[in-house]
Design a protein around this motif. Structure first.
Motif, PDB file in Angstrom:
ATOM      1  N   LEU A 177       0.826  -1.211   0.000  1.00 44.75           N
ATOM      2  CA  LEU A 177       0.000   0.000   0.000  1.00 44.75           C
ATOM      3  C   LEU A 177       0.854   1.252   0.000  1.00 44.75           C
ATOM      4  N   ASP A 178       1.983   1.224   0.705  1.00 43.89           N
ATOM      5  CA  ASP A 178       2.879   2.378   0.699  1.00 43.89           C
ATOM      6  C   ASP A 178       3.426   2.611  -0.699  1.00 43.89           C
ATOM      7  N   GLY A 179       3.743   1.535  -1.410  1.00 40.98           N
ATOM      8  CA  GLY A 179       4.200   1.673  -2.781  1.00 40.98           C
ATOM      9  C   GLY A 179       3.145   2.293  -3.682  1.00 40.98           C
ATOM     10  N   LEU A 180       1.894   1.891  -3.500  1.00 44.54           N
ATOM     11  CA  LEU A 180       0.805   2.442  -4.306  1.00 44.54           C
ATOM     12  C   LEU A 180       0.574   3.914  -3.982  1.00 44.54           C
ATOM     13  N   ARG A 181       0.718   4.280  -2.711  1.00 46.12           N
ATOM     14  CA  ARG A 181       0.559   5.693  -2.337  1.00 46.12           C
ATOM     15  C   ARG A 181       1.654   6.559  -2.960  1.00 46.12           C
ATOM     16  N   GLY A 182       2.807   5.970  -3.198  1.00 47.46           N
ATOM     17  CA  GLY A 182       3.909   6.727  -3.776  1.00 47.46           C
ATOM     18  C   GLY A 182       3.905   6.774  -5.290  1.00 47.46           C
ATOM     19  N   ALA A 183       2.982   6.058  -5.919  1.00 50.84           N
ATOM     20  CA  ALA A 183       2.927   6.001  -7.383  1.00 50.84           C
ATOM     21  C   ALA A 183       1.978   7.065  -7.921  1.00 50.84           C
ATOM     22  N   SER A 184       2.267   7.568  -9.113  1.00 51.64           N
ATOM     23  CA  SER A 184       1.403   8.593  -9.706  1.00 51.64           C
ATOM     24  C   SER A 184       0.121   7.955 -10.238  1.00 51.64           C
ATOM     25  N   PRO A 185      -0.999   8.683 -10.160  1.00 50.87           N
ATOM     26  CA  PRO A 185      -2.255   8.146 -10.706  1.00 50.87           C
ATOM     27  C   PRO A 185      -2.141   7.760 -12.180  1.00 50.87           C
ATOM     28  N   GLN A 186      -1.485   8.605 -12.971  1.00 44.80           N
ATOM     29  CA  GLN A 186      -1.328   8.312 -14.398  1.00 44.80           C
ATOM     30  C   GLN A 186      -0.477   7.072 -14.605  1.00 44.80           C
ATOM     31  N   GLY A 187       0.601   6.969 -13.835  1.00 41.50           N
ATOM     32  CA  GLY A 187       1.472   5.810 -13.955  1.00 41.50           C
ATOM     33  C   GLY A 187       0.773   4.527 -13.566  1.00 41.50           C
ATOM     34  N   LEU A 188      -0.037   4.579 -12.499  1.00 41.20           N
ATOM     35  CA  LEU A 188      -0.788   3.399 -12.069  1.00 41.20           C
ATOM     36  C   LEU A 188      -1.783   2.961 -13.131  1.00 41.20           C
ATOM     37  N   LYS A 189      -2.504   3.926 -13.689  1.00 43.63           N
ATOM     38  CA  LYS A 189      -3.522   3.606 -14.697  1.00 43.63           C
ATOM     39  C   LYS A 189      -2.902   2.951 -15.919  1.00 43.63           C
ATOM     40  N   ALA A 190      -1.795   3.521 -16.403  1.00 41.33           N
ATOM     41  CA  ALA A 190      -1.144   2.979 -17.598  1.00 41.33           C
ATOM     42  C   ALA A 190      -0.512   1.621 -17.310  1.00 41.33           C
ATOM     43  N   SER A 191       0.095   1.485 -16.138  1.00 40.61           N
ATOM     44  CA  SER A 191       0.732   0.217 -15.786  1.00 40.61           C
ATOM     45  C   SER A 191      -0.306  -0.888 -15.623  1.00 40.61           C
ATOM     46  N   LYS A 192      -1.466  -0.549 -15.045  1.00 42.26           N
ATOM     47  CA  LYS A 192      -2.508  -1.556 -14.886  1.00 42.26           C
ATOM     48  C   LYS A 192      -3.001  -2.045 -16.243  1.00 42.26           C
ATOM     49  N   ARG A 193      -3.105  -1.140 -17.203  1.00 41.51           N
ATOM     50  CA  ARG A 193      -3.540  -1.565 -18.535  1.00 41.51           C
ATOM     51  C   ARG A 193      -2.581  -2.604 -19.120  1.00 41.51           C
ATOM     52  N   LEU A 194      -1.303  -2.431 -18.865  1.00 42.51           N
ATOM     53  CA  LEU A 194      -0.316  -3.382 -19.383  1.00 42.51           C
ATOM     54  C   LEU A 194      -0.488  -4.762 -18.762  1.00 42.51           C
ATOM     55  N   VAL A 195      -0.666  -4.807 -17.452  1.00 41.52           N
ATOM     56  CA  VAL A 195      -0.684  -6.114 -16.780  1.00 41.52           C
ATOM     57  C   VAL A 195      -2.040  -6.814 -16.853  1.00 41.52           C
ATOM     58  N   THR A 196      -3.080  -6.092 -17.264  1.00 39.77           N
ATOM     59  CA  THR A 196      -4.399  -6.724 -17.385  1.00 39.77           C
ATOM     60  C   THR A 196      -4.775  -7.038 -18.831  1.00 39.77           C
ATOM     61  N   ALA A 197      -3.895  -6.750 -19.768  1.00 48.50           N
ATOM     62  CA  ALA A 197      -4.248  -6.910 -21.186  1.00 48.50           C
ATOM     63  C   ALA A 197      -4.660  -8.340 -21.516  1.00 48.50           C
ATOM     64  N   ARG A 198      -3.933  -9.340 -21.000  1.00 42.37           N
ATOM     65  CA  ARG A 198      -4.262 -10.738 -21.312  1.00 42.37           C
ATOM     66  C   ARG A 198      -5.601 -11.141 -20.702  1.00 42.37           C
ATOM     67  N   VAL A 199      -5.889 -10.627 -19.525  1.00 42.98           N
ATOM     68  CA  VAL A 199      -7.174 -10.950 -18.898  1.00 42.98           C
ATOM     69  C   VAL A 199      -8.317 -10.364 -19.717  1.00 42.98           C
ATOM     70  N   LEU A 200      -8.166  -9.135 -20.163  1.00 45.61           N
ATOM     71  CA  LEU A 200      -9.221  -8.515 -20.962  1.00 45.61           C
ATOM     72  C   LEU A 200      -9.395  -9.210 -22.306  1.00 45.61           C
ATOM     73  N   GLU A 201      -8.323  -9.753 -22.854  1.00 43.10           N
ATOM     74  CA  GLU A 201      -8.453 -10.551 -24.090  1.00 43.10           C
ATOM     75  C   GLU A 201      -9.376 -11.744 -23.858  1.00 43.10           C
ATOM     76  N   ALA A 202      -9.276 -12.364 -22.679  1.00 40.76           N
ATOM     77  CA  ALA A 202     -10.148 -13.497 -22.371  1.00 40.76           C
ATOM     78  C   ALA A 202     -11.608 -13.068 -22.321  1.00 40.76           C
ATOM     79  N   PHE A 203     -11.883 -11.886 -21.764  1.00 43.99           N
ATOM     80  CA  PHE A 203     -13.260 -11.390 -21.742  1.00 43.99           C
ATOM     81  C   PHE A 203     -13.784 -11.207 -23.163  1.00 43.99           C
ATOM     82  N   GLU A 204     -12.992 -10.582 -24.017  1.00 45.59           N
ATOM     83  CA  GLU A 204     -13.429 -10.328 -25.387  1.00 45.59           C
ATOM     84  C   GLU A 204     -13.673 -11.634 -26.142  1.00 45.59           C
ATOM     85  N   ARG A 205     -12.827 -12.598 -25.912  1.00 49.17           N
ATOM     86  CA  ARG A 205     -12.875 -13.850 -26.675  1.00 49.17           C
ATOM     87  C   ARG A 205     -13.886 -14.849 -26.131  1.00 49.17           C
ATOM     88  N   ASP A 206     -13.983 -14.959 -24.793  1.00 48.51           N
ATOM     89  CA  ASP A 206     -14.651 -16.118 -24.202  1.00 48.51           C
ATOM     90  C   ASP A 206     -15.887 -15.824 -23.358  1.00 48.51           C
TER      91      ASP A 206
END
Length: 240
Positions: A177-206
């Motif tokens: 949580l301390d790491g998340l508090r130290g991260a920028s909102p923009q950086g968190l949003k963009a980084s989350k998109r990267l790490v969730t891309a494969r999961v979202l592909e499963a939603f689109e496909r299946d």
């Protein structure tokens, strides 16, 4: 009465499933209230991250067999967690079963106490972990997924960590949580998109195929027997 307890501390909003009498079963009202709370977090610039946790000894027992949400509604909730522009940290201190594991799979980070345990119990009532495969299969070790999908066995936190369901122990939560508090909102949003891309592909496909599979299984005679046996606390007819 509210089914979600909400608290905020230094930019971290904690959403606790708060229906311990039902072991936080995923009823239609609880799912709707959680979706509303998540929506509010996503829109609030003061919220840096979300903690998804529970009251009582069970994170979630899975679908409420007496008042379940529609399968499309549950798919929407899982996708909402994955797509939320804020990181979501699942915190488990107790038991997690069936659909509860789907919620954890949707989270970006999951921490669990050493005494927690997990199980994909759907096969034991005549159905399958269909919809929750959208968030679980992209994250889990395939051999581990095969074992626990097929047997419904319980497994502990160490095994959950090895197979990709759990990220860390609860002793690491404050640092996360301390790491998340130290991260920028923009950086968190963009980084989350990267790490969730494969999961979202499963939603689109299946997603549609898995919703239809879930509906057909729950409407079957075997599922009716399995759910009745579960509610009556007896073995189903197929037990050898």
């Amino acid at each position: 009465m509210s089914l979600i307890d909400v608290a905020t501390d230094r930019g971290i909003t904690t959403l606790a499933l708060d229906s311990p009498a039902t072991r936080n079963a995923l009823s239609a009202p609880l799912v709707a209230e959680l979706a509303d709370a998540l929506s509010g977090c996503g829109k609030d610039p003061a919220v840096r991250a979300v903690v998804l946790t529970h009251t009582g000894s069970t994170f979630s027992a899975g679908a409420d067999l007496k008042a379940p949400p529609g399968p499309y509604v549950f798919v929407d909730l899982l996708r909402q967690i994955v797509e939320l522009p804020k990181p979501v940290v699942g915190v488990v201190d107790g038991h997690a079963r069936a659909g509860g594991l789907g919620l954890l799979g949707a989270c970006d980070i999951v921490v669990a106490s050493e005494t927690s345990d997990f199980a994909l119990t759907e096969v034991r009532i005549g159905v399958a972990p269909a919809v929750i495969s959208l968030t679980l299969l992209p994250r889990l070790d395939p051999r581990a997924a095969a074992r626990y999908y097929l047997t419904g066995e319980r497994f502990g936190t160490d095994r959950a960590r090895d197979m990709g369901l759990v990220t860390a122990g609860t002793d690491e939560l404050d640092g996360i949580l301390d790491g998340l508090r130290g991260a920028s909102p923009q950086g968190l949003k963009a980084s989350k998109r990267l790490v969730t891309a494969r999961v979202l592909e499963a939603f689109e496909r299946d997603a549609e195929e898995l919703v239809q599979l879930s509906a057909s299984l729950f409407a079957s005679a075997e599922a009716r027997e399995g759910m009745t046996a579960f509610l009556e606390r007896r073995d189903p007819a197929w037990r050898l």
